[in-house]
Design a protein around this motif. Structure first.
Motif, PDB file in Angstrom:
ATOM      1  N   PHE A   1      -7.134   6.582  -1.665  1.00 20.79           N
ATOM      2  CA  PHE A   1      -8.069   7.301  -0.804  1.00 20.79           C
ATOM      3  C   PHE A   1      -8.755   6.265   0.089  1.00 20.79           C
ATOM      4  O   PHE A   1      -9.543   5.449  -0.385  1.00 20.79           O
ATOM      5  CB  PHE A   1      -9.062   8.058  -1.695  1.00 20.79           C
TER       6      PHE A   1
ATOM      7  N   PRO B   1      -1.445   9.330   0.761  1.00 21.65           N
ATOM      8  CA  PRO B   1      -1.184  10.612   1.436  1.00 21.65           C
ATOM      9  C   PRO B   1      -1.554  10.510   2.914  1.00 21.65           C
ATOM     10  O   PRO B   1      -2.734  10.441   3.272  1.00 21.65           O
ATOM     11  CB  PRO B   1      -2.103  11.595   0.692  1.00 21.65           C
TER      12      PRO B   1
ATOM     13  N   LEU C   1      -4.705  17.587  -1.324  1.00 21.42           N
ATOM     14  CA  LEU C   1      -3.860  16.399  -1.214  1.00 21.42           C
ATOM     15  C   LEU C   1      -3.866  15.534  -2.468  1.00 21.42           C
ATOM     16  O   LEU C   1      -2.847  14.934  -2.826  1.00 21.42           O
ATOM     17  CB  LEU C   1      -4.301  15.560  -0.011  1.00 21.42           C
ATOM     18  N   PHE C   2      -5.021  15.427  -3.127  1.00 19.53           N
ATOM     19  CA  PHE C   2      -5.137  14.455  -4.207  1.00 19.53           C
ATOM     20  C   PHE C   2      -5.038  15.052  -5.612  1.00 19.53           C
ATOM     21  O   PHE C   2      -5.005  14.309  -6.591  1.00 19.53           O
ATOM     22  CB  PHE C   2      -6.456  13.683  -4.069  1.00 19.53           C
TER      23      PHE C   2
ATOM     24  N   GLN D   1      -4.315  12.667   4.768  1.00 18.57           N
ATOM     25  CA  GLN D   1      -5.723  12.662   4.395  1.00 18.57           C
ATOM     26  C   GLN D   1      -6.603  12.460   5.626  1.00 18.57           C
ATOM     27  O   GLN D   1      -6.224  11.825   6.602  1.00 18.57           O
ATOM     28  CB  GLN D   1      -6.010  11.583   3.357  1.00 18.57           C
ATOM     29  N   THR D   2      -7.813  13.022   5.534  1.00 21.29           N
ATOM     30  CA  THR D   2      -8.780  12.932   6.623  1.00 21.29           C
ATOM     31  C   THR D   2     -10.093  12.394   6.084  1.00 21.29           C
ATOM     32  O   THR D   2     -10.185  11.976   4.935  1.00 21.29           O
ATOM     33  CB  THR D   2      -9.022  14.317   7.241  1.00 21.29           C
TER      34      THR D   2
ATOM     35  N   CYS E   1     -12.282   6.757   6.410  1.00 19.45           N
ATOM     36  CA  CYS E   1     -11.820   6.791   7.796  1.00 19.45           C
ATOM     37  C   CYS E   1     -12.236   5.549   8.574  1.00 19.45           C
ATOM     38  O   CYS E   1     -11.484   5.058   9.425  1.00 19.45           O
ATOM     39  CB  CYS E   1     -12.311   8.058   8.483  1.00 19.45           C
TER      40      CYS E   1
ATOM     41  N   CYS F   1     -13.609  12.458   4.340  1.00 19.55           N
ATOM     42  CA  CYS F   1     -14.030  13.241   3.181  1.00 19.55           C
ATOM     43  C   CYS F   1     -15.153  14.219   3.517  1.00 19.55           C
ATOM     44  O   CYS F   1     -15.520  15.069   2.695  1.00 19.55           O
ATOM     45  CB  CYS F   1     -14.476  12.327   2.046  1.00 19.55           C
TER      46      CYS F   1
ATOM     47  N   THR G   1     -11.427  10.373  -9.959  1.00 19.27           N
ATOM     48  CA  THR G   1     -11.709   9.624  -8.732  1.00 19.27           C
ATOM     49  C   THR G   1     -12.597   8.427  -9.041  1.00 19.27           C
ATOM     50  O   THR G   1     -13.674   8.586  -9.618  1.00 19.27           O
ATOM     51  CB  THR G   1     -12.389  10.531  -7.692  1.00 19.27           C
TER      52      THR G   1
ATOM     53  N   ARG H   1      -9.416  20.139   1.823  1.00 23.18           N
ATOM     54  CA  ARG H   1      -8.171  19.424   2.108  1.00 23.18           C
ATOM     55  C   ARG H   1      -7.988  18.256   1.139  1.00 23.18           C
ATOM     56  O   ARG H   1      -6.879  17.978   0.689  1.00 23.18           O
ATOM     57  CB  ARG H   1      -8.174  18.921   3.551  1.00 23.18           C
ATOM     58  N   PHE H   2      -9.095  17.587   0.824  1.00 22.44           N
ATOM     59  CA  PHE H   2      -9.022  16.484  -0.137  1.00 22.44           C
ATOM     60  C   PHE H   2      -8.486  16.986  -1.474  1.00 22.44           C
ATOM     61  O   PHE H   2      -7.625  16.341  -2.093  1.00 22.44           O
ATOM     62  CB  PHE H   2     -10.409  15.865  -0.315  1.00 22.44           C
TER      63      PHE H   2
ATOM     64  N   CYS I   1     -10.525   4.477  -4.469  1.00 21.13           N
ATOM     65  CA  CYS I   1     -11.074   4.314  -3.128  1.00 21.13           C
ATOM     66  C   CYS I   1     -11.863   3.012  -3.025  1.00 21.13           C
ATOM     67  O   CYS I   1     -12.696   2.730  -3.905  1.00 21.13           O
ATOM     68  CB  CYS I   1     -11.991   5.498  -2.823  1.00 21.13           C
TER      69      CYS I   1
END
Length: 263
Positions: free
Chosen positions: A6, A36, A65-66, A39-40, A9, A42, A104, A61-62, A74
């Motif tokens: 993760f 991934p 994907l995860f 990913q965008t 950005c 958070c 996480t 979305r997180f 991260c």
């Protein structure tokens, strides 16, 4: 063990070597790591300014994907904390949330608690000032903080302490905020700058050659001040130190940035 990487950005856009160093550390430990690509963000910047409606689809979305990964790692305390401590405000009763939150981890937390790695073969012959980020200390409990005065293992420092040649300088205020705080630095510029200058001065007076932190957002803010001052202080993310990088800026002589440089 299947690990999802993760990447915040701002690291993706401005400090990609921090992500690469994180990948090298995890793969060097024999882990299967996947990034991934879809990913965008958070959603932390939106949520911090009260725009939860804008943050909700990013949080959802997180989860999409995860969810398949055994662990999500991260290189940022603030983004990790966003998932672990604040996603419940955005995704409500999503049945996947609790499990994803438990899987996480911030990078140093993961390397300290879940999958320890021996860094005693590394060498970093510099005096290090360790900047402890607020999210890491006060939300993830990566170490003790002066507000609670509860002894906790310092997970970031313990990893760095394994590295040969690395010596820590002792700061006057070991857990003081740098003043960044995301949009706080925009809305309260003068206060943010004053707080950051205090942190830089503390490291300089302690004799640090390199300021190291586990949050690149803090270092982004502090490096902006350092570069304008022309101070003889480099900044590095902990992942870069543990991955064997050297300071990209001379720590022996003051380097004045070219006109117009921001970072």
């Amino acid at each position: 063990m299947r690990v999802g990487l993760f990447v915040p950005c701002y690291i993706d856009q401005m400090y990609p070597d921090v992500a690469v160093a994180t990948l090298e550390l995890l793969e060097g430990a024999g882990l299967k790591v996947e990034f991934p690509a879809a990913q965008t963000c958070c959603g932390q910047p939106m949520a911090n300014t009260g725009c939860n409606d804008a943050a909700r689809p990013l949080a959802a979305r997180f989860l999409d994907l995860f969810d398949p990964f055994d662990y999500i790692v991260c290189p940022s305390g603030s983004c990790t904390s966003m998932v672990r401590n604040h996603f419940s405000d955005l995704v409500g009763n999503d049945p996947r949330l609790a499990s994803i939150q438990s899987r996480t981890f911030e990078l140093c937390e993961f390397l300290h608690d879940v999958h320890p790695i021996d860094f005693s073969g590394n060498r970093f012959p510099f005096r290090v000032g360790l900047h402890q980020s607020c999210h890491g200390l006060r939300e993830l409990r990566l170490g003790g903080d002066s507000e609670q005065m509860i002894e906790r293992p310092d997970k970031v420092r313990s990893l760095l302490a394994q590295v040969q040649g690395l010596s820590f300088v002792e700061l006057q205020r070991v857990d003081e905020c740098c003043g960044f705080g995301g949009t706080f630095a925009v809305n309260e510029r003068a206060v943010s700058v004053a707080m950051g200058e205090d942190r830089v001065q503390d490291h300089l007076e302690a004799g640090a050659e390199v300021m190291v932190a586990s949050d690149m957002s803090c270092l982004m803010h502090l490096w902006g001040l350092i570069s304008r001052q022309g101070s003889p202080l480099a900044v590095m993310h902990v992942a870069q130190v543990l991955a064997g990088r050297s300071p990209s800026v001379s720590v022996k002589n003051s380097i004045k940035p070219k006109a117009g440089n921001v970072l």
